[in-house]
Write an enzyme that holds these catalytic residues in place. Structure first.
Site, PDB file in Angstrom:
ATOM      1  CB  ILE A  59      -0.961  -0.002   1.215  1.00 21.86           C
ATOM      2  CG1 ILE A  59      -1.748  -1.325   1.290  1.00 21.86           C
ATOM      3  CG2 ILE A  59      -1.892   1.208   1.155  1.00 21.86           C
ATOM      4  CD1 ILE A  59      -2.541  -1.682   0.041  1.00 21.86           C
ATOM      5  CB  THR A 109      33.968   3.748 -29.259  1.00 25.23           C
ATOM      6  OG1 THR A 109      32.858   3.753 -30.129  1.00 25.23           O
ATOM      7  CG2 THR A 109      33.512   3.697 -27.815  1.00 25.23           C
ATOM      8  CD  GLN A 131      23.996   2.281 -40.407  1.00 26.82           C
ATOM      9  OE1 GLN A 131      24.021   1.055 -40.444  1.00 26.82           O
ATOM     10  NE2 GLN A 131      23.638   3.013 -41.441  1.00 26.82           N
ATOM     11  CD  GLN A 167      23.809  -3.584 -24.006  1.00 31.67           C
ATOM     12  OE1 GLN A 167      23.397  -3.858 -22.893  1.00 31.67           O
ATOM     13  NE2 GLN A 167      24.798  -4.239 -24.588  1.00 31.67           N
ATOM     14  N   GLY A 227      26.939   1.382 -21.687  1.00 30.62           N
ATOM     15  CA  GLY A 227      27.882   0.282 -21.455  1.00 30.62           C
ATOM     16  C   GLY A 227      28.090   0.066 -19.966  1.00 30.62           C
ATOM     17  CD  GLU A 242      -2.717   2.892 -10.300  1.00 28.14           C
ATOM     18  OE1 GLU A 242      -3.755   2.853 -10.980  1.00 28.14           O
ATOM     19  OE2 GLU A 242      -2.408   3.858  -9.587  1.00 28.14           O
ATOM     20  N   GLY A 243      -2.289  -3.060 -11.363  1.00 30.75           N
ATOM     21  CA  GLY A 243      -2.667  -4.186 -12.207  1.00 30.75           C
ATOM     22  C   GLY A 243      -1.488  -4.639 -13.044  1.00 30.75           C
TER      23      GLY A 243
HETATM   24  N1  COS Z   1     -15.829  -1.067 -14.669  1.00 35.94           N
HETATM   25  C1  COS Z   1     -16.980  -1.402 -14.034  1.00 35.94           C
HETATM   26  N2  COS Z   1     -17.291  -2.665 -13.708  1.00 35.94           N
HETATM   27  C2  COS Z   1     -16.408  -3.632 -14.031  1.00 35.94           C
HETATM   28  C3  COS Z   1     -15.199  -3.357 -14.691  1.00 35.94           C
HETATM   29  C4  COS Z   1     -14.929  -2.017 -15.022  1.00 35.94           C
HETATM   30  N3  COS Z   1     -13.802  -1.662 -15.656  1.00 35.94           N
HETATM   31  N4  COS Z   1     -14.539  -4.502 -14.882  1.00 35.94           N
HETATM   32  C5  COS Z   1     -15.301  -5.496 -14.372  1.00 35.94           C
HETATM   33  N5  COS Z   1     -16.425  -4.945 -13.857  1.00 35.94           N
HETATM   34  C6  COS Z   1     -17.555  -5.667 -13.256  1.00 35.94           C
HETATM   35  C7  COS Z   1     -18.106  -6.681 -14.253  1.00 35.94           C
HETATM   36  O1  COS Z   1     -19.060  -6.097 -15.104  1.00 35.94           O
HETATM   37  C8  COS Z   1     -18.722  -7.713 -13.335  1.00 35.94           C
HETATM   38  O2  COS Z   1     -19.969  -7.226 -12.903  1.00 35.94           O
HETATM   39  P1  COS Z   1     -21.250  -8.217 -12.655  1.00 35.94           P
HETATM   40  O3  COS Z   1     -20.971  -8.984 -11.429  1.00 35.94           O
HETATM   41  O4  COS Z   1     -22.392  -7.269 -12.484  1.00 35.94           O
HETATM   42  O5  COS Z   1     -21.349  -9.084 -13.859  1.00 35.94           O
HETATM   43  C9  COS Z   1     -17.780  -7.701 -12.152  1.00 35.94           C
HETATM   44  O6  COS Z   1     -17.117  -6.437 -12.161  1.00 35.94           O
HETATM   45  C10 COS Z   1     -16.769  -8.815 -12.192  1.00 35.94           C
HETATM   46  O7  COS Z   1     -16.011  -8.665 -13.374  1.00 35.94           O
HETATM   47  P2  COS Z   1     -15.088  -9.820 -13.939  1.00 35.94           P
HETATM   48  O8  COS Z   1     -15.916 -11.062 -14.118  1.00 35.94           O
HETATM   49  O9  COS Z   1     -14.383  -9.286 -15.121  1.00 35.94           O
HETATM   50  O10 COS Z   1     -14.078 -10.070 -12.708  1.00 35.94           O
HETATM   51  P3  COS Z   1     -12.822 -11.002 -12.576  1.00 35.94           P
HETATM   52  O11 COS Z   1     -12.843 -11.616 -11.237  1.00 35.94           O
HETATM   53  O12 COS Z   1     -12.685 -11.885 -13.766  1.00 35.94           O
HETATM   54  O13 COS Z   1     -11.582  -9.944 -12.515  1.00 35.94           O
HETATM   55  C11 COS Z   1      -9.894  -8.438 -13.301  1.00 35.94           C
HETATM   56  C12 COS Z   1     -11.321  -8.988 -13.432  1.00 35.94           C
HETATM   57  C13 COS Z   1      -8.826  -9.496 -13.484  1.00 35.94           C
HETATM   58  C14 COS Z   1      -9.809  -7.431 -14.442  1.00 35.94           C
HETATM   59  C15 COS Z   1      -9.722  -7.720 -11.931  1.00 35.94           C
HETATM   60  O14 COS Z   1      -9.687  -8.656 -10.872  1.00 35.94           O
HETATM   61  C16 COS Z   1      -8.478  -6.841 -11.852  1.00 35.94           C
HETATM   62  O15 COS Z   1      -8.452  -5.745 -12.410  1.00 35.94           O
HETATM   63  N6  COS Z   1      -7.433  -7.297 -11.157  1.00 35.94           N
HETATM   64  C17 COS Z   1      -6.231  -6.488 -10.929  1.00 35.94           C
HETATM   65  C18 COS Z   1      -6.405  -5.649  -9.710  1.00 35.94           C
HETATM   66  C19 COS Z   1      -5.407  -4.523  -9.662  1.00 35.94           C
HETATM   67  O16 COS Z   1      -5.257  -3.762 -10.604  1.00 35.94           O
HETATM   68  N7  COS Z   1      -4.734  -4.393  -8.533  1.00 35.94           N
HETATM   69  C20 COS Z   1      -3.805  -3.329  -8.320  1.00 35.94           C
HETATM   70  C21 COS Z   1      -4.304  -2.528  -7.192  1.00 35.94           C
HETATM   71  S1  COS Z   1      -3.741  -0.883  -7.158  1.00 35.94           S
HETATM   72  S2  COS Z   1      -1.831  -0.920  -6.903  1.00 35.94           S
END
Ligand code: COS
Length: 382
Positions: free
Chosen positions: A157, A270, A279, A336, A339, A363-364
């Site tokens: 966090i 060099t 190049q 690179q 060097g 952020e994912g």
């Molecule tokens: N905006 C709004 N709703 C969303 C959405 C978006 N961009 N993406 C998904 N949803 C909704 C879907 O519509 C679905 O809704 P319903 O339950 O009503 O059908 C629900 O959320 C679940 O979506 P989904 O089935 O796609 O979920 P998954 O468990 O497959 O997970 C990912 C999706 C992998 C994309 C998600 O878990 C993710 O983003 N993970 C990474 C987290 C991350 O970035 N962490 C870093 C934290 S900050 S350092």
């Protein structure tokens, strides 16, 4: 018509951020990196200049900038130090769920104090058992009269040890996976909130990162954002907004790496001439320039899409993923070009590689960005 020029406002914001980045951040970047020092005095100055709560509307005292303008600023800050930038923009991530999901009363209660004075907030979604599968989080929220009791642990966090407030995602029922996820606003001084010690990181060492434990933390119903079960989509909508500035942050790292490499190539000789005349080096610089340029344009496009009212799920993932991969590659090529000197801490480019790496993860992770991109893409063909 598509217009790639900056408006006078965006241009003056870029100048302000560039001046701050180069005069206040850059001179301390190497020292903060070496010592893993959290330069609060710099963050306070960023706040005073309006470079901190970029996404908070002016009615709450924030900068109220478009996402495009935010990206222009973030690129400039990251050019000087990505770690400091991560800490400076962490409020944008943490406060976004309140902007998107807070009631007018909650927004009025939580947002103005962050703009009036220097305070940090943290976005608490990721957990030790896994970050990518955000729907499987384990932090529990149990109803207890007119409040919830929060129990669990978050990790990685940003700014957590220094934050006065957390936006926390917990589940009211883990069996329902993402349908149980609920968002809360939790002040640091609530009993049972325990931030951990600073993690020792590879890069972004001017930023602070830790765990946060919640031990039976009592959160009044009035501090829940939206309804029970709405937290997952709120987190996703938040990340749709905040992944684009990570594209800008990565672009700033890439531009810095390119600039260092090009300047070095012009003065290092060099075989009797500057290596810029070979190049092999020209091809490297040309590829680096293409990657940085494309990263910036994809970031701008994602910001433009969202500013225009689009959801931006696809575009922000493309920008974040491409720009962070590009930043790592460009930083690698900068080393690179230098060097053996590039590998030495005395020169600035090895830090860029370490800083770039995180942009592929936070952020994912980029594997998740590719999952999102593929899902969005395939929807159009189904
Ligand atoms: N905006 C709004 N709703 C969303 C959405 C978006 N961009 N993406 C998904 N949803 C909704 C879907 O519509 C679905 O809704 P319903 O339950 O009503 O059908 C629900 O959320 C679940 O979506 P989904 O089935 O796609 O979920 P998954 O468990 O497959 O997970 C990912 C999706 C992998 C994309 C998600 O878990 C993710 O983003 N993970 C990474 C987290 C991350 O970035 N962490 C870093 C934290 S900050 S350092």
């Amino acid at each position: 018509m598509v217009d790639f020029s900056l408006t006078p406002e965006a241009s003056s914001l870029r100048d302000l951020a560039r001046k701050f980045a180069r005069s206040e951040m850059a001179p301390h970047a190497a020292e903060c990196d070496r010592a893993a020092r959290f330069p609060e005095e710099i963050y306070r100055k960023a706040h005073a200049l309006g470079l901190m709560n970029l996404n908070v509307p002016a009615e709450f005292g924030g900068s109220g900038l478009s996402l495009f303008e935010q990206c222009v600023i973030v690129e400039e800050l990251a050019y000087a130090c990505a770690g400091m930038t991560t800490s400076i923009i962490a409020n944008c991530l943490a406060l976004e769920p309140i902007l998107l999901g807070g009631s007018p009363e909650q927004q009025q209660r939580f947002l103005p104090s962050f703009c009036a004075d220097y305070h940090l907030a943290s976005f608490a979604l990721t957990e030790p058992s896994g970050g990518s599968d955000a729907g499987a989080l384990k932090t529990r929220a149990r109803k207890d009269g007119d409040a919830y009791l929060l129990d669990g642990e978050k990790c990685f966090i940003t700014n957590a040890p220094h934050a006065s407030l957390y936006t926390v995602f917990a589940t009211v029922d883990p069996a329902t996976r993402h349908r149980g996820v609920t968002a809360f606003v939790v002040p640091r001084n609530a009993e049972g909130v325990v931030p951990g010690k600073d993690e020792e990181k590879m890069g972004h060492r001017a930023s602070s990162t830790s765990t946060v434990r919640f031990d039976k933390v009592r959160v009044p119903l009035s501090d829940r954002l939206l309804a029970e079960g709405d937290g997952f989509s709120l987190a996703m909508r938040t990340l749709d907004q905040t992944r684009t500035p990570i594209g800008a942050l990565a672009t700033g790292i890439g531009q810095a790496a390119l600039d260092h490499a090009a300047r070095y190539a012009l003065r290092r000789e060099t075989f009797g001439k500057p290596i810029a005349e070979h190049q092999a080096i020209q091809i490297k610089l040309a590829n680096m320039a293409q990657a940085v340029h494309a990263a910036r344009l994809l970031t701008w496009h994602a910001a433009w899409t969202i500013d225009g009212g689009g959801k931006g799920t696809l575009e922000s993932s493309i920008a974040k993923c491409f720009a962070s991969d590009a930043a790592l590659h460009v930083a690698d090529e900068a080393i690179q070009t230098f060097g053996g000197y590039g590998y030495m801490k005395e020169y600035p480019v090895e830090k860029l590689l370490r800083d770039a790496k995180l942009t592929q993860i936070y952020e994912g992770a980029n594997e998740i960005q590719r999952t999102v991109i593929a899902r969005e893409l395939l929807r159009a063909y189904a």
